[in-house]
Design an enzyme around this catalytic site. Structure first.
Site, PDB file in Angstrom:
ATOM      1  N   ASP A  47     -50.706 -40.234 -73.411  1.00  0.00           N
ATOM      2  CA  ASP A  47     -52.100 -40.257 -73.883  1.00  0.00           C
ATOM      3  C   ASP A  47     -52.635 -38.833 -74.007  1.00  0.00           C
ATOM      4  O   ASP A  47     -53.398 -38.527 -74.919  1.00  0.00           O
ATOM      5  CB  ASP A  47     -53.047 -40.936 -72.879  1.00  0.00           C
TER       6      ASP A  47
ATOM      7  N   HIS B  37     -51.903 -42.106 -69.092  1.00  0.00           N
ATOM      8  CA  HIS B  37     -50.442 -42.112 -69.283  1.00  0.00           C
ATOM      9  C   HIS B  37     -50.077 -40.714 -69.783  1.00  0.00           C
ATOM     10  O   HIS B  37     -50.839 -40.107 -70.550  1.00  0.00           O
ATOM     11  CB  HIS B  37     -49.991 -43.054 -70.394  1.00  0.00           C
TER      12      HIS B  37
ATOM     13  N   HIS C  15     -54.773 -59.583 -66.502  1.00  0.00           N
ATOM     14  CA  HIS C  15     -53.380 -59.969 -66.257  1.00  0.00           C
ATOM     15  C   HIS C  15     -53.328 -61.181 -65.334  1.00  0.00           C
ATOM     16  O   HIS C  15     -52.460 -62.042 -65.469  1.00  0.00           O
ATOM     17  CB  HIS C  15     -52.599 -58.810 -65.635  1.00  0.00           C
TER      18      HIS C  15
ATOM     19  N   ASP D 131     -57.636 -52.773 -61.870  1.00  0.00           N
ATOM     20  CA  ASP D 131     -57.986 -52.510 -63.262  1.00  0.00           C
ATOM     21  C   ASP D 131     -59.044 -53.534 -63.650  1.00  0.00           C
ATOM     22  O   ASP D 131     -58.767 -54.736 -63.774  1.00  0.00           O
ATOM     23  CB  ASP D 131     -56.756 -52.609 -64.178  1.00  0.00           C
TER      24      ASP D 131
ATOM     25  N   GLU E 156     -54.932 -56.204 -62.159  1.00  0.00           N
ATOM     26  CA  GLU E 156     -55.805 -56.213 -63.337  1.00  0.00           C
ATOM     27  C   GLU E 156     -56.334 -57.632 -63.573  1.00  0.00           C
ATOM     28  O   GLU E 156     -55.567 -58.595 -63.616  1.00  0.00           O
ATOM     29  CB  GLU E 156     -55.056 -55.715 -64.575  1.00  0.00           C
TER      30      GLU E 156
ATOM     31  N   ASP F 286     -58.504 -57.223 -72.788  1.00  0.00           N
ATOM     32  CA  ASP F 286     -59.043 -56.037 -72.103  1.00  0.00           C
ATOM     33  C   ASP F 286     -60.509 -55.777 -72.427  1.00  0.00           C
ATOM     34  O   ASP F 286     -60.884 -54.658 -72.796  1.00  0.00           O
ATOM     35  CB  ASP F 286     -58.213 -54.790 -72.477  1.00  0.00           C
TER      36      ASP F 286
END
Ligand code: XLS
Ligand code: CA
Ligand code: CA
Length: 438
Positions: free
Chosen positions: A106, A103, A273, A298, A270, A311
């Site tokens: 980040d 990002h 998700h 992901d 992902e 995660d």
């Protein structure tokens, strides 16, 4: 490469084969090994995510971070950004992952105003570009953090304020420019806070329209700057908001169709998700593949006993096998890849834990790919499915599929032929068979 080593005592991770007891070696991932006519590394296009791996320090709602990293050892935020980037490229190189993702916020911390923030980004991006050239590591995708700053508390492009929409647009504009500058193969839109907490304060229809308007603007700007990476939407049903608009693959698909965006975006699926949306990872991949919108992945997993986005690193061989089965059957990745959007647990405080986590994930996917390749070669499931639907290739089935008959003819057919023949779905047999491949 920087003079300082941030992961001392760890050298380039090698493939040592399944007999190896070395925790810092691959047992199954052998990058140049050919599987189904393609190198393993090209099947996966493994990517390391910047946010969890280098910016995450193990904080949770009950306490601050637990991890102390040498690259955070400065009071100057830009010095920290530079050291972190050096550490990241040392990590990518030692691990042998070919790609990374980030990002905007980040890699460079936000300053007091947008112009200054963008200057900071330019500085770090120049350094990242040099490190990419030096190491050969490539950018899988870039994205923008439109969810951490308080201005985005009620969403970015779905915010009740057009000024926040404008801020988000400015941020994405810049993030697309730097992604292009770094040769990114893609750009991800994850609807950070694009959703709602209560419908009592929300104009849902307008928010959907604005989300689409935003994406159309991004498509226009992409053309304008000649960025040829692939755009992706990343579905997620909840968290941080109680309802996220990009709920799952099917709702994203409907959204893309309704707003004329099908030619411009694919999905970044992902695993965690998918399970939060009460689907399996396999389902989300299969749905996307069936509709031509499977773009990138992901790779992570949730915890069945916890209802949030944990995660965790992927280690479940059923998941990796079925994922690689669907991905490979669909033709494999082109612009996309497997990005480890995963974080080590709060008690895994040592830098080497980051290596164990990624090595484990890569090995789990390597085993999944090998099993999937055998399944694709032997075709037990494909043949079963084919046989199960075989009657659709017969006279009646064809007439229905080709739209040659309607309710009246079908009623005639049943009156003539009587009760349909039915057959076992053989679920247990097929599950046993899957175990033979794993
Ligand atoms: C959060 C998302 C996020 C996206 C990128 O749940 O997974 O990290 O992948 O913004
Ligand atoms: Ca993600
Ligand atoms: Ca996530």
């Amino acid at each position: 490469m920087a003079n300082k080593e941030y992961f001392p005592g760890i050298s380039k991770i090698q493939f040592e084969g399944s007999g190896s007891k070395n925790p810092l070696a691959f047992k199954h991932y052998n990058p140049d090994e050919m599987i189904l006519g393609k190198k393993m590394k090209d099947h996966f296009r493994f990517s390391v995510c910047y946010w969890h791996t280098f910016k995450g320090l193990g904080s949770d709602p009950f306490g601050p971070g637990t991890m102390i990293r040498a690259y955070n050892d400065s009071s100057d935020p830009m010095k920290v950004a530079e050291m972190t980037l050096d550490a990241a490229f040392e990590f990518f190189t030692k691990l042998g992952a070919g790609f990374w993702c980030f990002h905007d916020r980040d890699i460079a911390p936000e300053a007091d105003n947008l112009a200054e923030t963008n200057k900071r980004l330019d500085h770090i991006v120049a350094k990242a570009k040099a490190l990419q050239e030096e190491t050969g590591v490539k950018l899988l995708w870039g994205t923008s953090n439109l969810f951490s700053h308080r201005r985005f508390m009620a969403g970015a492009s779905t915010n009740p304020s057009p000024e926040v929409f404008a801020y988000a647009a400015s941020q994405v504009k810049k993030a697309m420019e730097i992604t292009k500058e770094l040769g990114g193969a893609g750009y991800v839109f994850w609807g950070g806070r694009e959703g709602y907490e209560t419908l009592l304060n929300t104009d849902l229809k307008r928010e959907f329209d604005h989300l689409a308007k935003f994406l159309h603007m991004a498509v226009d700007y992409k053309k304008k700057i000649g960025f040829d990476g692939q755009f992706y939407i990343e579905p997620k049903p909840k968290e941080p908001t109680k309802h996220q608009y990009d709920f799952d693959a099917a709702s994203c698909h409907a959204f893309l169709q309704k707003y004329g965006l099908m030619d411009h975006l694919k999905l970044n699926i992902e695993a965690n998700h998918g399970t939060l949306a009460t689907h399996t990872f396999h389902h989300e991949l299969e749905y996307s593949a069936a509709n031509g919108i499977l773009g990138s992945v992901d790779a992570n997993r949730g915890d069945l006993l916890l209802g949030w986005d944990t995660d965790q690193f992927p280690v479940d061989l059923y998941d990796t096998t079925l994922a690689m089965y669907t991905i490979t059957k669909a033709g494999g990745f082109t612009t996309g890849g497997l990005n480890f959007d995963a974080k080590v647990r709060r008690q895994s405080i040592d830098p080497e834990d980051l290596f164990h986590a990624h090595i484990g994930g890569m090995d789990a996917f390597a085993r999944g790919l090998k099993a999937a390749a055998k399944m694709l070669e032997d075709k037990p499931f494909e043949n079963f499915v084919k046989q199960r639907y075989a009657k659709w290739d017969g006279e009646l089935g064809k007439k229905i599929e080709n739209g040659q008959i309607g309710f009246e003819e079908l009623e005639q057919y049943i009156l003539q032929h009587g009760e349909p023949e039915i057959q076992s779905g053989r679920q247990e047999l097929l599950e046993n068979l899957l175990n033979e491949y794993i």
